[in-house]
Every structure is written in C-alpha cells, then in structure tokens.
Design an enzyme around this catalytic site. Structure first.
Site, PDB file in Angstrom:
ATOM      1  N   TYR A 185      17.241  35.344  47.122  1.00  0.00           N
ATOM      2  CA  TYR A 185      18.230  34.539  46.382  1.00  0.00           C
ATOM      3  C   TYR A 185      18.072  34.778  44.890  1.00  0.00           C
ATOM      4  CZ  TYR A 185      20.963  31.539  49.405  1.00  0.00           C
ATOM      5  OH  TYR A 185      21.895  31.068  50.275  1.00  0.00           O
TER       6      TYR A 185
ATOM      7  N   GLU B 270      20.571  33.382  42.254  1.00  0.00           N
ATOM      8  CA  GLU B 270      21.660  32.764  41.488  1.00  0.00           C
ATOM      9  C   GLU B 270      21.392  32.868  39.993  1.00  0.00           C
ATOM     10  OE1 GLU B 270      20.594  31.286  44.309  1.00  0.00           O
ATOM     11  OE2 GLU B 270      22.162  29.983  45.155  1.00  0.00           O
TER      12      GLU B 270
ATOM     13  N   ASP C  59      43.899  46.068  38.272  1.00  0.00           N
ATOM     14  CA  ASP C  59      43.173  46.031  39.544  1.00  0.00           C
ATOM     15  C   ASP C  59      43.158  47.468  40.042  1.00  0.00           C
ATOM     16  OD1 ASP C  59      42.398  45.996  42.159  1.00  0.00           O
ATOM     17  OD2 ASP C  59      43.587  44.247  42.726  1.00  0.00           O
TER      18      ASP C  59
ATOM     19  N   THR D  64      37.129  47.112  43.668  1.00  0.00           N
ATOM     20  CA  THR D  64      36.133  47.154  44.730  1.00  0.00           C
ATOM     21  C   THR D  64      35.223  48.341  44.431  1.00  0.00           C
ATOM     22  OG1 THR D  64      37.649  48.492  46.033  1.00  0.00           O
ATOM     23  CG2 THR D  64      37.551  46.151  46.555  1.00  0.00           C
TER      24      THR D  64
ATOM     25  N   ARG E 188      30.442  48.090  50.372  1.00  0.00           N
ATOM     26  CA  ARG E 188      31.544  47.127  50.299  1.00  0.00           C
ATOM     27  C   ARG E 188      31.191  46.066  49.269  1.00  0.00           C
ATOM     28  NH1 ARG E 188      34.603  48.734  54.175  1.00  0.00           N
ATOM     29  NH2 ARG E 188      36.206  47.273  53.560  1.00  0.00           N
TER      30      ARG E 188
END
Ligand code: DSN
Length: 420
Positions: free
Chosen positions: A52, A54, A199, A226, A235
């Site tokens: 983790y 964050e 985009d 992406t 991905r």
C-alpha cells in the site's frame, strides 16, 4: 512460467494456457491491444503488488516506501522525458479513471466539456449518456466536417465553443484515423478561456515514438492516456501536464485522495519498465513500422473499393464501412474473422444507421501485429485475407484454408519476449 498456478489452480491454469495459444496462433488487430515484453510482465507480477502506498513519493500515509518511492519517481521521470513535459501522474488505474480525475481537477459540477462526437470517433468517457460523468458535467460536441476526408469541422467547433463557453476543449478519440490540428484547438481554447486536454490513449506510443505530433508542442495544457495500447506497457493510465504547476497539483489531488486509494505499485513498476523501452531507438522503429503497416492495409482496402471512414488513415487504425461496401454487418465480420484467427472489433461508423451491437463497421489496427515483427508484406496479405473471409463468409472450406494460412503466418512471427 505458471508453475505455481499449474500445481495449485487447474481451472485458471487451463484458461491461461488457452489464452497463450490464442495469442500465439491468431492475429490481433484490435487497435487498442498489444503484446508487452516479458520484463513488463515480470514487473506487473512482482512483489510490489503486496504494498500500500497512498500518497506520492516522499509523502505517503504508510511506512516501508523506500522502493515504491524509487519506482514511482523513475516512472514519472521517464514519462516526462518521453512526452516532453514538466509533470506526470502515473497513478491512474486506467484511461477512464484518468479522464474522470482530470475532469474533477479542472472543473466544477455543471461545467461544460467540448469533445468529439461519440459516433464520429470520441470515447465513452467523453460524455456518453450512460456514464455518471455525463450526469455531473455538461458535454457538447464537435464532429467531422466530411466523413470521407475525416477533417474536423473547426469552424463549427469554434462556434460551439463561443456559444457554450466550455471549461475544457477535449481532443482525442478511440475510433478516428486522421491526425488532429492541435494548434487550431489551442487557438480556439485561448479565445474562450478553456483548458486544452488531449486524450491520446490510442496514439501515445506513436507520439512517444516521434511519428505523430505531440499536442504539447502546440501548447496543450494536459494529456490523459492509457499505457497499454500503442505505448506497449501494462494496463493502466497516466495524466501529463505540460508546464503549469497549479494544474499538476490539482490533478494529483484529484487522483488521490479525490478518486483513488492505494496506487497499484506493481503496475507503476511495469509502466516504468515500458517507458524505459519506449525511450530506446528500437521503439521509434516500431512506431514507424506501425504506420507503414496501417498504410499497407489501407492500400488493399482502397484497391478493393471498401469505404474507410476519413478516407484512410494517418495513424495505426482503420474504420471500414463493411456493411456499406460488402453487405456484411460489423457483427458478421467480427464473427467470420474470429473464425479464421483474426481478432478485431465491430464498430459504429459516423451517422450510423444500424445498432451498436450490430453496426456497419469494423475497427482494426496494426500495433500488435507490428510488435510480432510483421511488415508491409504481411500487413498486405492480412488485409487480403480479411476481405476474402468477409466476401466468402459462408464458404466453410475456403475459411478453413484461410485459417490455416493465418496460423502459419503467426507461427512464423512468434510474439517476442524482449524489445531492447
Ligand atoms: N476500449 C478501448 C478501445 O478499444 O479503444 C478504449 O477504452
């Protein structure tokens, strides 16, 4: 590979084996798909999936961040170098969350976005009525002026911008095959005081490889993308800011804590590896070949008088009106091509007269086949096979001959393990 899964979970092992075979023996023409290197897959499947993190490098909410900070900083630096910009947020989980975070960073609820009409090549996240963002923001549209040349109607775009006063003018697409005039977008945005956002999910690798124009060169404020399409990474998503630190800070806040929780550090490590690959001269060659292969396919479709939206392609993809030209629906084409080992997708075309589930068009592209090392000769033959299969969709004998040819071609061009 897969030794542990093989011993522990035969159901998933069997699906993995099936997918390995499918990818090896079929030609992948979905323009948003690609094959990543073994190095990217190793990073994606690494111990970073346990962690983790964050927050951002140097400012996290959990301990034990020595190595996560290192990989995220490397990913950021490589992204900035690839796209020539000052700020990069590499945490978006994919393209859709990247766009949502960007909207929340730059707008208040009720504000307006001017984006490409969905039936003319835009994307769901550019305000499709079924999305939540469509209920929060107001989306207005621009279109192509002429579906046979693909030119955007910049005059109409300007008129809508002057009338609607958008906060964001959005350039970008998922089913459009021509280059955009980014400078025109910037000129209009300046007139109405809007942010410019590109985009570039589909064409990021072609921009990184230097074969398509970088919207930042014309002064765009922000790029969302992406990382798994032409850029050939895992991905995931990313948001880049050209130079405005205030915008970059708003984007960071919108991604975390605004929208997402813990970043997927394994994916960020894989992004860093992919960006490292994209910085090599070999990647420029790859991007160049993607365009050459698309042109080779375009030539066959032209010769066979099959209508292509926009009249052809400047990038990696082609949108063909197979119903109008061959009397075969998009769904029929997708099915028959699947049967011969060629994967692509049915697609609506501009001013579509049929339905989304069985439209008039197919969309296909060259990123994945080019990764296998295929060149113009193979691209030409694949286009010929596609047309033959669609024309002879009810001739099973002929289809099985074509399928054998596709398989042979694929086995001659195995998916490489490494690109550097
Ligand atoms: N699904 C992607 C595509 O195929 O274009 C876009 O999100």
């Amino acid at each position: 590979m897969y030794d542990y899964i093989k011993n522990q979970d035969t159901d998933i092992f069997s699906a993995l084996e099936g997918e390995e075979k499918r990818e090896a023996e079929g030609i992948e023409l979905i323009p948003s798909e690609n094959y990543v290197s073994r190095a990217v897959r190793e990073a994606n499947g690494s111990v970073f999936t346990n962690k983790y993190s964050e927050g951002y490098p140097g400012k996290r909410y959990y301990g034990g961040q020595d190595y996560t900070d290192e990989v995220e900083r490397i990913a950021i630096e490589r992204a900035k170098e690839l796209f020539n910009c000052k700020f990069a947020n590499v945490q978006p989980l994919s393209g859709a969350p990247a766009n949502v975070a960007m909207y929340f960073a730059l707008m208040e609820p009720g504000d307006t976005v001017l984006g490409m009409d969905l039936s003319h090549g835009g994307h769901l996240t550019h305000g499709h009525p079924t999305t939540w963002i469509n209920k929060i923001f107001n989306f207005v549209r621009y279109k192509m002026k002429d579906t046979e040349t693909g030119e955007i109607d910049y005059e109409a775009l300007r008129e809508v911008a002057l009338r609607e006063k958008p906060k964001i003018i959005l350039a970008g697409f998922s089913a459009y095959s021509r280059e955009l005039d980014y400078a025109k977008f910037v000129e209009i945005a300046k007139e109405v005081g809007a942010y410019t956002v590109a985009d570039m999910a589909h064409v990021a690798g072609l921009i990184a490889g230097g074969v398509l124009r970088n919207p930042f060169e014309d002064g765009f404020d922000v790029i969302t993308t992406t990382t798994h399409k032409t850029l050939r990474g895992p991905r995931g998503g990313m948001i880049l800011t050209r130079e405005n630190e205030e915008i970059a800070k708003k984007i960071d806040k919108a991604v975390f804590p605004g929208l997402q929780g813990g970043p997927h550090m394994n994916v960020i490590a894989a992004k860093a590896v992919a960006f490292g690959e994209a910085l090599t001269p070999a990647f420029k060659e790859y991007a160049t070949q993607v365009l050459k292969n698309a042109k080779a396919m375009e030539a066959v479709f032209k010769k066979e008088n099959i209508r292509m939206l926009g009249g052809g392609t400047d990038n990696h993809l082609i949108l063909a009106d197979v119903f109008g030209s061959l009397g075969v629906t998009g769904q029929e084409a997708e099915t028959v091509l699947d049967a011969v080992g060629i994967t692509l997708n049915k697609n609506m075309i501009a001013d579509e007269s049929r339905t989304a589930m069985d439209p008039s068009g197919i969309r296909f592209g060259t990123p994945a086949m080019t990764t296998r090392g295929m060149k113009e000769e193979e691209a030409t033959r694949i286009a010929e096979i596609m047309i033959a299969a669609m024309r002879e969709k009810d001739n099973e004998e002929r289809l099985s001959v074509l399928k054998e040819e596709v398989k042979k071609l694929c086995l001659t061009f195995p998916v490489p393990e490494s690109f550097v």
